[in-house]
Design an enzyme around this catalytic site. Sequence first.
Site, PDB file in Angstrom:
ATOM      1  N   ASP A  36       0.806  -1.215   0.000  1.00  0.00           N
ATOM      2  CA  ASP A  36       0.000   0.000   0.000  1.00  0.00           C
ATOM      3  C   ASP A  36       0.835   1.260   0.000  1.00  0.00           C
ATOM      4  O   ASP A  36       2.044   1.213   0.154  1.00  0.00           O
ATOM      5  CB  ASP A  36      -0.832   0.048   1.295  1.00  0.00           C
ATOM      6  CG  ASP A  36      -2.006  -0.901   1.250  1.00  0.00           C
ATOM      7  OD1 ASP A  36      -2.439  -1.247   0.151  1.00  0.00           O
ATOM      8  OD2 ASP A  36      -2.473  -1.280   2.337  1.00  0.00           O
ATOM      9  N   LYS A  57      -3.669   3.214  -2.065  1.00  0.00           N
ATOM     10  CA  LYS A  57      -4.887   4.003  -2.155  1.00  0.00           C
ATOM     11  C   LYS A  57      -4.544   5.442  -1.856  1.00  0.00           C
ATOM     12  O   LYS A  57      -4.004   5.744  -0.800  1.00  0.00           O
ATOM     13  CB  LYS A  57      -5.907   3.516  -1.122  1.00  0.00           C
ATOM     14  CG  LYS A  57      -6.263   2.068  -1.303  1.00  0.00           C
ATOM     15  CD  LYS A  57      -6.985   1.552  -0.075  1.00  0.00           C
ATOM     16  CE  LYS A  57      -7.185   0.052  -0.202  1.00  0.00           C
ATOM     17  NZ  LYS A  57      -7.806  -0.514   0.985  1.00  0.00           N
ATOM     18  N   GLY A  88       0.181  -0.943   6.074  1.00  0.00           N
ATOM     19  CA  GLY A  88       0.687   0.002   7.068  1.00  0.00           C
ATOM     20  C   GLY A  88       0.173  -0.347   8.458  1.00  0.00           C
ATOM     21  O   GLY A  88      -0.941  -0.856   8.616  1.00  0.00           O
ATOM     22  N   ASP A  90      -0.960  -2.033  11.638  1.00  0.00           N
ATOM     23  CA  ASP A  90      -1.449  -3.394  11.871  1.00  0.00           C
ATOM     24  C   ASP A  90      -2.465  -3.739  10.784  1.00  0.00           C
ATOM     25  O   ASP A  90      -3.321  -2.921  10.462  1.00  0.00           O
ATOM     26  CB  ASP A  90      -2.108  -3.466  13.256  1.00  0.00           C
ATOM     27  CG  ASP A  90      -2.614  -4.862  13.527  1.00  0.00           C
ATOM     28  OD1 ASP A  90      -1.826  -5.685  14.020  1.00  0.00           O
ATOM     29  OD2 ASP A  90      -3.789  -5.159  13.186  1.00  0.00           O
ATOM     30  N   MET A 171      -7.393   8.619  10.390  1.00  0.00           N
ATOM     31  CA  MET A 171      -8.021   9.160   9.170  1.00  0.00           C
ATOM     32  C   MET A 171      -8.942  10.322   9.513  1.00  0.00           C
ATOM     33  O   MET A 171     -10.078  10.391   9.044  1.00  0.00           O
ATOM     34  CB  MET A 171      -8.812   8.043   8.458  1.00  0.00           C
ATOM     35  CG  MET A 171      -7.916   6.923   7.955  1.00  0.00           C
ATOM     36  SD  MET A 171      -8.829   5.576   7.206  1.00  0.00           S
ATOM     37  CE  MET A 171      -9.234   4.607   8.649  1.00  0.00           C
ATOM     38  N   GLY A 200       3.935  10.289  12.199  1.00  0.00           N
ATOM     39  CA  GLY A 200       4.459   9.750  13.447  1.00  0.00           C
ATOM     40  C   GLY A 200       5.528   8.687  13.232  1.00  0.00           C
ATOM     41  O   GLY A 200       5.447   7.894  12.295  1.00  0.00           O
TER      42      GLY A 200
HETATM   43  N1  SAH Z   1      -3.545  -0.134   9.769  1.00  0.00           N
HETATM   44  C1  SAH Z   1      -3.013   1.176  10.014  1.00  0.00           C
HETATM   45  C2  SAH Z   1      -4.049   2.256   9.866  1.00  0.00           C
HETATM   46  C3  SAH Z   1      -4.575   2.393   8.468  1.00  0.00           C
HETATM   47  S1  SAH Z   1      -5.651   3.723   8.262  1.00  0.00           S
HETATM   48  C4  SAH Z   1      -2.360   1.211  11.404  1.00  0.00           C
HETATM   49  O1  SAH Z   1      -2.538   0.265  12.176  1.00  0.00           O
HETATM   50  O2  SAH Z   1      -1.639   2.165  11.702  1.00  0.00           O
HETATM   51  C5  SAH Z   1      -4.571   5.022   7.784  1.00  0.00           C
HETATM   52  C6  SAH Z   1      -4.477   6.048   8.879  1.00  0.00           C
HETATM   53  O3  SAH Z   1      -3.510   5.638   9.841  1.00  0.00           O
HETATM   54  C7  SAH Z   1      -4.014   7.411   8.448  1.00  0.00           C
HETATM   55  O4  SAH Z   1      -5.061   8.168   7.895  1.00  0.00           O
HETATM   56  C8  SAH Z   1      -3.535   7.997   9.752  1.00  0.00           C
HETATM   57  O5  SAH Z   1      -4.610   8.418  10.538  1.00  0.00           O
HETATM   58  C9  SAH Z   1      -2.931   6.769  10.419  1.00  0.00           C
HETATM   59  N2  SAH Z   1      -1.491   6.715  10.213  1.00  0.00           N
HETATM   60  C10 SAH Z   1      -0.797   5.810   9.514  1.00  0.00           C
HETATM   61  N3  SAH Z   1       0.526   6.045   9.593  1.00  0.00           N
HETATM   62  C11 SAH Z   1       0.674   7.126  10.379  1.00  0.00           C
HETATM   63  C12 SAH Z   1       1.789   7.869  10.851  1.00  0.00           C
HETATM   64  N4  SAH Z   1       3.047   7.530  10.539  1.00  0.00           N
HETATM   65  N5  SAH Z   1       1.565   8.938  11.643  1.00  0.00           N
HETATM   66  C13 SAH Z   1       0.318   9.292  11.983  1.00  0.00           C
HETATM   67  N6  SAH Z   1      -0.774   8.630  11.568  1.00  0.00           N
HETATM   68  C14 SAH Z   1      -0.606   7.561  10.777  1.00  0.00           C
END
Ligand code: SAH
Length: 500
Positions: A36, A57, A88, A90, A171, A200
């Site tokens: 992704d 996406k 990304g 989990d 999100m 982050g």
């Molecule tokens: N499965 C992922 C989340 C997917 S949804 C997890 O467990 O982290 C995607 C959202 O994750 C983004 O819109 C944001 O809100 C968050 N996100 C992903 N990476 C991030 C990061 N490095 N810093 C802050 N928010 C993050």
Amino acid sequence: MGKGKVALVGAGPGNPGLLTVRGRQLLEQADVVVYDRLICDDVLDHAPKAKKIYVGKERGNHSVPQEEINEILVREAGEHSLVVRLKGGDPYLFGRGGEEAQVLRQNGIPFEVVPGITSALAALAYTGIPVTHRETASSVHIITGHAKAGELPEIDFAALYRTKGTLVFLMAVSTMEFITTGLLDAGMPADTPAAVVENGTLPTQRKVTAPLGHMAEAAQQADVQSPAILAVGGVCALEEELDWFSRLPLFGKTVVVTRPARRGGTLGDRLRELGAQVISFPCIETTPANLPQVCDVLERLASYGWLVLTSPQGVESLFQALDQLGKDVRLLAPVKIAVIGTGTAKALEARGLRADYMPEQYDGVHLAKGLIPHIQPGERLLLLRAQAGTPEVTKILEQSSIDFDDIPCYTTQTLCPENREETEALLRKGKVDWVTFTSASTVEGFAACIPQADRYPFTAACIGASSQKAAGEKGYAAIQAQNATIDYLLAAILEEESHE
Ligand code: SAH
């Protein structure tokens, strides 16, 4: 041939060090990686041989529909033995991993799930916010702020407020106003601490904090972009006390590392540990050369008193020649060995050999001058080094009437890395603070790839006298390490940064 297996692997929140051990193992074995957006190259690099399929996406623009991703997984699993579906954070937290697992089950495809470090927890940990804390929060709730295009998310704000727990919204960049207003309307006090963390765990991490009543406005003013999370609750007040990541000495600094990729690892890793954003820019490539002549002198080694090695590549070429001859280290028994510094000494030690001489200052001039008193009358020297090695060494030997043979055993070529244009754009915009040079040839390579680099405002961090001289000749502002090692190079950068 049965069907292959699919592993749904969490890649972690972005920082490549936060991938799990199992995730890395599977990547190393993968035939195919389906990945992704937000998956960094360093994570993908664990699967150098796998076919990579990007199904990212873009926000508000699902470039590859979920049905198609499902089809890709089923198809690839039919053709390969291990498909890694890399997501990304989990895979089961807002990642549609559950749906993909259902499709795999329906198709009789075996699968494994490798949980990942979720951004929901990691982005906060990296910014000084523990999601639970005694007496402040005894529960944590992770909520999606995402909604279908044109709609608003359905969130029971009153119920969330009643939990008294920490609320983490993913999100939520585009719906932040709606979320904070919802919480306020449900009765949450306007002075409840809140924080937004963008990117982050990455060197580009940004944090914006404000009381709930001002959070949406503050995030907008700071122009917060996705990916970011919103946290609300008393624990957010701890961010200043517990922040550690942005306090790292090189946090916010961008460093271009010009070492050849296969040896760049340690310097890049060390810089990352210090908080820097590292851009790998391997602009030279060394290749063993002149093998027949090296083999030839090795067979006549007994006619020399000293073997002089000035780089790990020299050691590599030496052993290639021994292999070629079908010999081993015992062939080196007649000579004493001198090395230029610790890097070369380590390369030798890895081969079970200890150097007989190493200067205190790790450069060619000190090597030549320091070695001379150790040379017995009539002893000849064999120098195995780069094709265009620095003339200073041989000049000093000649002046002292030392008899030597200078045999080139590898060549150095310029190599323009794929990220040349992006890197130059960053340099032009003044976004690169440092470029590290670990030899004069890396300076030459860099200048060949980016001829106008002297116009850009960066500082060259040079490991030794010859790299600093080369950088100066190119017109770069340069500093030099006290001695030619990675430790001293880092110390020089830190020292310079501490003056700012
Ligand atoms: N499965 C992922 C989340 C997917 S949804 C997890 O467990 O982290 C995607 C959202 O994750 C983004 O819109 C944001 O809100 C968050 N996100 C992903 N990476 C991030 C990061 N490095 N810093 C802050 N928010 C993050």
